[in-house]
Design an enzyme around this catalytic site. Structure first.
Site, PDB file in Angstrom:
ATOM      1  N   HIS A   1      25.909  36.771 -14.349  1.00  0.00           N
ATOM      2  CA  HIS A   1      25.990  36.035 -15.612  1.00  0.00           C
ATOM      3  C   HIS A   1      25.937  34.537 -15.338  1.00  0.00           C
ATOM      4  CE1 HIS A   1      27.176  34.838 -19.649  1.00  0.00           C
ATOM      5  NE2 HIS A   1      26.969  36.085 -20.012  1.00  0.00           N
ATOM      6  N   HIS A   2      25.268  33.798 -16.243  1.00  0.00           N
ATOM      7  CA  HIS A   2      25.136  32.351 -16.077  1.00  0.00           C
ATOM      8  C   HIS A   2      26.494  31.652 -16.104  1.00  0.00           C
ATOM      9  CE1 HIS A   2      22.885  28.756 -15.675  1.00  0.00           C
ATOM     10  NE2 HIS A   2      21.802  29.163 -16.297  1.00  0.00           N
ATOM     11  N   ALA A   3      27.520  32.296 -16.668  1.00  0.00           N
ATOM     12  CA  ALA A   3      28.861  31.717 -16.644  1.00  0.00           C
ATOM     13  C   ALA A   3      29.458  31.728 -15.242  1.00  0.00           C
ATOM     14  CB  ALA A   3      29.782  32.482 -17.601  1.00  0.00           C
TER      15      ALA A   3
END
Length: 465
Positions: free
Chosen positions: A129-131
């Protein structure tokens, strides 16, 4: 930034990023090689942060907690392509897998080991995930599990200690120390406001004065690239020789990134001309740049600038010069800013268009037309689990109002392009791969002219002396 990627995720807008890697197994690999490789990967069943952390939310803020029920089988998946195992089938498989969300009940990452490719090669599709990681952090995570020696078997990335300190997503780490964290975050944010205000005033002066190289958040024209997207994806990937791009950059006195943007400009121009959909004004690209000043390999430390792609210009020399002038102007503006000022200024500059994308995208009011990102990769030949790395293709994210993303990784001998698009919005996006090659050939055609002009300049200088 980390929290933003979590909050903006929607059914048609998964916000994970990935890599599709191609490998050649060692010459003595037997028929059970991939099966044993997967078993070895699954034997590392006690991952380290951030790979053992799942998301929790309290009063609207997200933070990471250790998953006490971690299950390695949820994260290491073994697949095989149907015969004949061409790259076409592999890209179709990646298109489907990239369309599906990561399950937030588990840590937000997965790796698929894929066998059955023609020629005995194998592939991995790894998404996170980009988070958890931006492009540079994700690349660092990938590379630290590789070696320059084919005989080395390095533990997988989730079994290696993280570099640097991991900052949690969201404002809260836990209720007991949230006040201190909040105070620190707000002091940092407000400390950047004077610098951001100064830069915005300068941009307003340039906008009113019609500075030829200034690109504002209102410069992007409406285009078919900026429509509502579906949840389906189309992925295309291809490599181009890095030596060709570097030689063109040297001969024409541009940077490698200028040439890359020039290739994308030509490809987009031809693609949209064929669809009778080329805007009269130039397309605007959002170009991410890393503000990471440490060796950490998680979290997001990025800022952005806007680049004029000159797609309205038929002449390749004029188009390249337009790109270079725009990029150089942005570089000069960012040169004296702190990382927090870069991010705040960029977001403020694109504010109205970004709000439009977040709310209900209208194609006649966009901050930019697409993202073009160049992520530095390995500078030497690398090996993973004894297999030779043949390709490292990024698989990025798109969003409502932005149906195309072009991301590439520069390796020691190639530029590995990965194009992700909404398959319902943009037809035949794989044609862009051929047009990128045509673009490089066109740019190389300018090189003899540049050499002659340089020689004439040297001759005139010598004559004056």
């Amino acid at each position: 930034m980390d929290s933003g990627f979590l909050l903006l995720e929607k059914r048609n807008q998964p916000l994970h990023v990935a890599y599709l890697n191609l490998y050649t197994p060692p010459v003595d690999a037997g028929p059970e090689f991939v099966k044993k490789l997967v078993e070895r990967l699954r034997s590392y069943a006690s991952p380290l942060p951030p790979f053992n952390q799942r998301l929790e939310s309290r009063i609207g803020a997200g933070f990471w907690v250790e998953d006490p029920e971690f299950d390695i089988d949820q994260h290491v998946i073994h697949l095989a392509l149907p015969r004949p195992g061409r790259i076409r089938e592999l890209l179709a498989m990646v298109s489907r897998m990239h369309s599906s969300h990561l399950d937030r009940a588990y840590p937000l990452w997965r790796i698929y080991v894929i066998e059955g490719l023609e020629g005995g090669r194998i592939a991995t599709y790894s998404k996170v995930h980009h988070a958890v990681a931006d492009g540079v952090a994700g690349t660092r995570l990938m590379l630290k599990s590789m070696s320059i020696n084919p005989g080395d078997i390095v533990p997988p990335v989730w079994a290696l200690p993280p570099r640097g300190r991991r900052e949690p997503a969201g404002l809260l780490t836990a209720p007991i120390n949230s006040a201190a964290k909040l105070a620190t975050r707000f002091r940092g944010a407000f400390g950047s406001l004077p610098g951001i205000g100064r830069e915005l005033r300068q941009s307003l002066r340039e906008y009113r004065g019609k500075h030829p190289d200034f690109v504002s958040g209102l410069s992007a024209p409406p285009s078919i690239l900026n429509q509502h997207i579906s949840a389906s994806r189309r992925y295309a990937a291809q490599s181009y020789a890095l030596s060709r791009v570097r030689e063109a950059a040297r001969a024409l006195n541009y940077t490698t990134n200028d040439i890359v943007l020039g290739m994308c400009s030509y490809a987009l121009r031809k693609y949209l001309l064929e669809l009778n959909a080329l805007p009269e004004k130039p397309l605007i690209a959002l170009v991410p740049m890393s503000t990471r000043r440490d060796r950490t390999d998680s979290g997001n430390q990025i800022a952005f600038f806007l680049a004029n792609l000159g797609t309205h210009l038929a002449d390749p020399t004029e188009r390249l010069q337009s790109i270079k002038s725009s990029v150089d102007h942005s570089k000069r503006r960012f040169a004296h800013m702190r990382p927090s000022e870069m991010l705040g200024y960029g977001l403020a500059l694109m504010g109205p268009g970004l709000l439009n994308m977040i709310a209900s995208p209208k194609p006649n009011w966009v901050a930019f037309n697409l993202i073009i990102s160049n992520v530095p990769g390995p500078k030497t030949q690398l090996y993973w689990q004894g297999c030779k790395l043949d390709g490292m293709y990024p698989v990025s994210a798109i969003a409502d109002g932005m149906a195309l993303n072009i991301t590439l990784t520069s390796r020691h001998d190639s530029l590995d392009f990965g194009l992700i698009a909404c398959r319902r919005t943009l037809p035949h996006v794989q044609k862009l791969l051929d047009y990128l090659e045509e673009a490089l050939v066109e740019i190389e055609g300018l090189m003899p002219v540049a050499r002659v002009e340089d020689e004439l300049a040297v001759a005139r200088s010598a004559a004056r002396t």
